[in-house]
Each structure stands twice: as structure tokens, then as C-alpha cells.
Design a protein around this motif. Structure first.
Motif, PDB file in Angstrom:
ATOM      1  N   PRO A 162      55.844  59.130  50.146  1.00  0.00           N
ATOM      2  CA  PRO A 162      55.606  59.843  48.878  1.00  0.00           C
ATOM      3  C   PRO A 162      56.779  59.768  47.910  1.00  0.00           C
ATOM      4  CG  PRO A 162      54.849  61.157  50.709  1.00  0.00           C
ATOM      5  CD  PRO A 162      55.575  59.993  51.300  1.00  0.00           C
ATOM      6  N   VAL A 213      56.366  59.269  43.834  1.00  0.00           N
ATOM      7  CA  VAL A 213      56.360  60.377  42.887  1.00  0.00           C
ATOM      8  C   VAL A 213      57.732  60.531  42.218  1.00  0.00           C
ATOM      9  CG1 VAL A 213      57.022  62.320  44.392  1.00  0.00           C
ATOM     10  CG2 VAL A 213      55.273  62.652  42.639  1.00  0.00           C
ATOM     11  N   ARG A 216      55.016  64.136  56.091  1.00  0.00           N
ATOM     12  CA  ARG A 216      54.809  63.271  54.935  1.00  0.00           C
ATOM     13  C   ARG A 216      54.238  64.066  53.761  1.00  0.00           C
ATOM     14  NH1 ARG A 216      50.785  58.416  55.660  1.00  0.00           N
ATOM     15  NH2 ARG A 216      49.335  60.146  55.662  1.00  0.00           N
ATOM     16  N   HIS A 243      58.118  65.733  49.577  1.00  0.00           N
ATOM     17  CA  HIS A 243      58.474  65.849  48.158  1.00  0.00           C
ATOM     18  C   HIS A 243      58.472  67.308  47.699  1.00  0.00           C
ATOM     19  CE1 HIS A 243      54.169  65.457  48.537  1.00  0.00           C
ATOM     20  NE2 HIS A 243      53.966  65.871  47.320  1.00  0.00           N
TER      21      HIS A 243
END
Lengths: 259, 256
Positions: free
Chosen positions: A98, A102, A152, A156
Motif C-alpha cells: 500500500p 498511496v 497490509r 498506511h
């Protein structure tokens, strides 16, 4: 955190439009752990896609984090029944994925790789996978893969975690173990959770609020608060209040299945 | 002990096959003009070693050139076709139609365009072998787990991101697997073209030997081809193992 108002969603089926959701309203507060239960095919997964901005409602408003949703929300992490880890990446590389996508991590990915790796290590420790970062997914058991999948979805630091029956494919013991992992991560990192599940005990054990959906077209027919003290221990599952709550939900779902 | 037998088995089988062949030819006294015995074929190998080697080399390099073309174009076309359903649907009928055309029928056209020589052979090898590569790469891309795509798209990933991070690595086992099929097909293409219109190559050598009734030499050509095919197949299989070993290891692992 999440506001769904009078959502209807129709998609083109083989024999004309199918109404998946009809007048659905849900509200989930910041930091709340919400569970959505209902009979199969009631549009729970559609609900997930609406909230994350992957699809648009036919009518009604979706807003997340105070802003109306017009596209992918980018502040959400997702995990599903299948861990869906990439077999050519190690566990650590899978969890880093990620951050390669992102912003703002994406543009700093090369520069801050060491820092991000440390972050992965930290998350792995929280879910009980320390030392497994350099393994490949296929070297892990189903429960461990699901822990990695959870990492996962959290790497973020999403404000919102969307879980679609994440523990459905696991055996009973591993599942209860992972309930506790999820409980602990949530209490530690303080994000908002929407958990879609078929397992009523799972919903009652983990959630603050349980939304019961009707059969298709899906609507929320009941919202129940769960008030067991936190942190909850697995023993709570055997208390009378707990089993009573499960029983009530069970009847409710049996009712809508008949209807 | 069992392991040793297992690793020796392919060699034993080949030796057994030749022994059986030799015996059958001698005991039934099959005329050489129908089916030469292995001993006659090996004799032809010794006598015509030079021409067989040079022509083999021509066949090898034209095949490799055609194969290289089909790897490049197959990969590109496979990525394009696998990219979107619309492209997939619009390209597919034409490609199936094209693949159904016997490539023998195309060789005279290529000869008209490029003249007799290596170019038609290279192009025939290319035309016959690129299809499995396209299909496999496209399949690898088209079968990305939808949930994984959702995870990435919810993070704002573009189609290109999804392809780079998931689609392309995911289709690599399909790609390398298809190379094994493609390399053997490429040999077929080259030899077909050489047989029809060429002045070099194993196909040409065999056609010449055939018209001179030198059956041992024809069979020597066939065996030289088979050896080249096996070597190239082994090379691509080795490459497949090297590049996408994870796809093999993940099968049969205990993780469920």
C-alpha cells in the motif's frame, strides 16, 4: 466517520436491473467498531465498496470523514476472506505494497524504505508475526496469512478499516485467536472499523454497534449497541448476556431470511 | 537408489528405443529406403557431419530469431490484450482466426514478399509461435483476484499501478510457461519454411536428401532437429524455473 443516507444501488443483472440496496442508512462514529450482519446475498460487500468509493450509489449520499465520497477514499484499509498476498513477495514486501501506491508515502518510498520496514516490523510484532517478515506467504499457515493481510491493511495508518468476513475461512481456534489480535490492534491504534461477517459471536464479541441487514434488497433493519466492558476477554462469550444477544440477533436474521 | 533410477530413466528410455528400432529393422529386414536403422543414421551423421552441422546452425539461429520476435511481440500484444475486456473481446476473434490458418499456406506469400532464404523462415517461426505467448500473458493479466484489485484501487491505484504491481508479475509464470510451447512451435515453423523454400537449413537438407533417396540422411536431419528442440526446451524450462520459481514452490506447500 461514515454517513450513509438513503442509499439505493441497482446494477444491471441478466434479467434487468437488480436492486442490491434500498434505502440503506448507516452511521458509524469515529473510532467506533461497527459490525454488519445479515443473510448471504444481502449486499454487505456492496456496502463495503460504497464506503471505500469503488462504486457509486444509484441514489443517496455517502460521506466518509466529513467529506462526500466521489472516488476511492484512500484513507481506508481493506481485508477479505482470502488473504490475497502476492506469492512473489515476502511478507514484509507484501505489507509494504500500500505504501507504494498511496500518497504521501509513494513519493518518499525509496528515501524512507528503512523507516517503513521498521514500521512493518512493528506491526508484525503487534499481530504476533515477529520474525516472519522474510518468509514467503506460502510458507505461512492460513491464520498467519490473515495476520499479514491485516498488517497490509493497516500499514498506511488508515483512519478506517473495512473487513469483509476476514476470518471466515479459518478454523475455530485460529479465528478466536485473531479476534483477540484484531481487538488489541484496534484498541492500540484507534481507527474506525466496519466488519462484515456471518458470525454473530464474532460480531458481538468485537463490535460496539451491530447493524442487521435484511435480505435483498438490503436495508438496515436493526441497530444494536453492545455494551460489554472493554477490554473484553474471550470468556465474555460464555456469559448469559452475551449468548442472549447472539440469540436475539439469530432470531432477527432467521426472520428476515424467511421474509 | 530409486532417485538414481529416476534420473537415469530418460536416458535408458532413449537407448532402449534405439535398440528396439535397430533390432526391429534387422529382424524384419526393413529396407533402408523405407526406414533406416539407427546404425545407418549414425553412419550418415559421420559421413555428412559437416553439412548437418552448418545447416543445423542455420535452422537454430533462424528459429531463435523468430522466437525472439514472438517473445517481444507476444509479450507486448499479451499485455495490451489483457489490459481491458474491450480490447480482449475485439482482438480475440481475429487472433483465433489468424492462428487457425496453417502457416504452410503463408510461406509462399512470405517468399513472394521477401524472396527465398532466411527471412521467410524467421517470419514463419514467429507467426506460428507468438499466439500461445499472447494467450498466456493475457490470461495472467485477466485473472487478477478482484478483491486484490479492490484493495489497491481503494488506495487510489491507477490501472497502470495495478498492472505493474500485480498483473505483470502475476502473468510471468504464464509467460515463461508459454515459452516452452512457443520454442518447439518455432522449430516447426522454421523447418516448414525451409522445406518449401530455402537453400539452407535442416528443412532444406532433408528435402534435398529425400529427393535423392538418401533416407539415412533424412532421418539424421530429423534427429538433429529433435536434439535442438530438446536443448532449447530445456533452456526455456531452466529460465522459467530461474525467473518464476515462486510459482512452483507455492504449489504443494502446507500453507492452506
Amino acid at each position: 466517520m461514515i454517513e450513509l443516507k438513503d442509499i439505493s444501488l441497482a446494477y444491471a443483472g441478466r434479467t434487468g436491473p437488480v436492486l442490491a440496496l434500498d434505502g440503506t442508512s448507516i452511521s458509524v462514529g469515529k473510532g467506533e467498531f461497527a459490525a454488519v450482519v445479515g443473510p448471504s446475498g444481502c449486499g454487505k460487500s456492496t456496502l463495503m465498496k460504497l464506503v471505500t468509493g469503488l462504486i457509486k450509489p444509484t441514489s443517496g449520499n455517502v460521506s466518509v470523514d466529513g467529506a462526500p465520497v466521489h472516488g476511492p477514499v484512500k484513507i481506508a484499509g481493506m481485508a477479505f476472506q482470502n488473504a490475497n498476498l502476492l506469492p512473489w513477495r515476502t511478507v514484509t514486501e507484501n505489507i509494504l505494497l500500500p505504501l507504494e501506491i498511496v500518497e504521501p508515502y509513494r513519493s518518499q518510498f525509496r528515501a524512507k524504505k528503512a523507516e517503513y520496514r521498521a514500521r512493518v516490523e512493528n506491526l508484525l510484532e503487534i499481530v504476533g508475526l515477529q520474525g516472519f517478515g522474510d518468509r514467503f506467504p506460502w510458507e505461512l499457515s492460513g491464520g498467519m496469512q490473515q495476520r499479514a493481510s491485516l498488517c497490509r491493511s493497516l500499514i498506511h495508518e488508515p483512519k478506517l478499516l473495512m473487513l469483509d468476513e476476514p476470518f471466515a475461512a479459518l478454523d475455530a481456534f485460529t479465528r478466536e485467536e485473531l479476534w483477540c489480535v484484531l481487538r488489541d490492534v484496534w484498541q492500540r491504534l484507534n481507527f474506525t472499523v466496519v466488519l462484515v461477517t456471518h458470525d454473530l459471536r464474532e460480531a458481538v464479541f468485537l463490535a460496539d454497534t451491530i447493524h442487521v441487514m435484511s435480505a435483498r434488497p438490503g436495508r438496515i433493519i436493526e441497530t444494536r449497541k453492545v455494551n460489554f466492558a472493554r477490554p473484553r476477554d474471550l470468556d465474555v462469550c460464555y456469559e448469559k448476556d452475551f449468548t442472549d444477544t447472539v440469540q436475539v440477533l439469530r432470531h432477527k436474521i432467521a426472520e428476515v431470511r424467511k421474509a | 537408489m530409486n532417485k538414481q533410477i529416476e534420473s537415469a530413466a530418460p536416458w535408458l528410455f532413449v537407448v532402449g528405443l534405439f535398440v528396439f528400432w535397430e533390432l526391429a529393422c534387422r529382424l524384419l529386414s526393413v529396407p533402408t529406403i523405407i526406414l533406416p536403422a539407427p546404425s545407418a543414421i549414425f553412419a550418415a551423421f559421420q559421413r555428412f557431419g559437416g553439412p548437418i552441422a552448418t545447416n543445423s546452425f542455420v535452422t537454430l539461429w533462424t528459429t531463435m530469431a523468430g522466437f525472439a520476435l514472438s517473445v517481444v511481440f507476444g509479450l507486448i500484444l499479451g499485455l495490451v490484450v489483457g489490459w481491458s475486456r474491450t480490447i480482449y473481446r475485439s482482438f480475440y476473434p481475429v487472433m483465433i482466426g489468424f492462428n487457425s490458418i496453417p502457416k504452410v499456406a503463408v510461406v509462399p506469400i512470405l517468399v513472394m514478399w521477401f524472396g527465398i532464404g532466411e527471412v521467410p523462415a524467421i517470419l514463419t517461426a514467429f507467426l506460428i509461435s507468438f499466439f500461445p505467448i499472447v494467450v498466456n500473458v493475457a490470461t495472467g493479466l485477466a485473472t487478477i483476484e478482484p478483491e486484490l484489485e479492490d484493495v489497491l484501487r481503494a488506495l487510489g491505484a491507477s490501472k497502470l499501478d495495478v498492472m505493474r504491481k500485480v498483473g505483470i508479475p502475476r502473468s510471468m509464470p504464464y509467460f515463461f510457461g508459454s515459452l516452452k510451447v512457443a520454442i518447439t512451435l518455432a522449430f516447426v515453423g522454421t523447418v516448414v519454411s525451409e522445406t518449401i523454400a530455402a537453400n539452407k537449413g535442416i528443412g532444406f537438407l532433408m528435402a534435398q536428401a529425400g529427393s535423392n533417396f538418401q533416407m539415412p540422411l533424412v532421418f539424421a536431419g530429423l534427429i538433429a532437429l529433435a536434439i535442438e528442440g530438446i536443448v532449447m526446451y530445456a533452456a526455456t524450462a531452466w529460465l522459467e524455473q530461474r525467473m518464476t520459481g515462486w510459482a512452483f514452490r507455492s504449489q504443494g506447500s502446507a500453507a492452506a
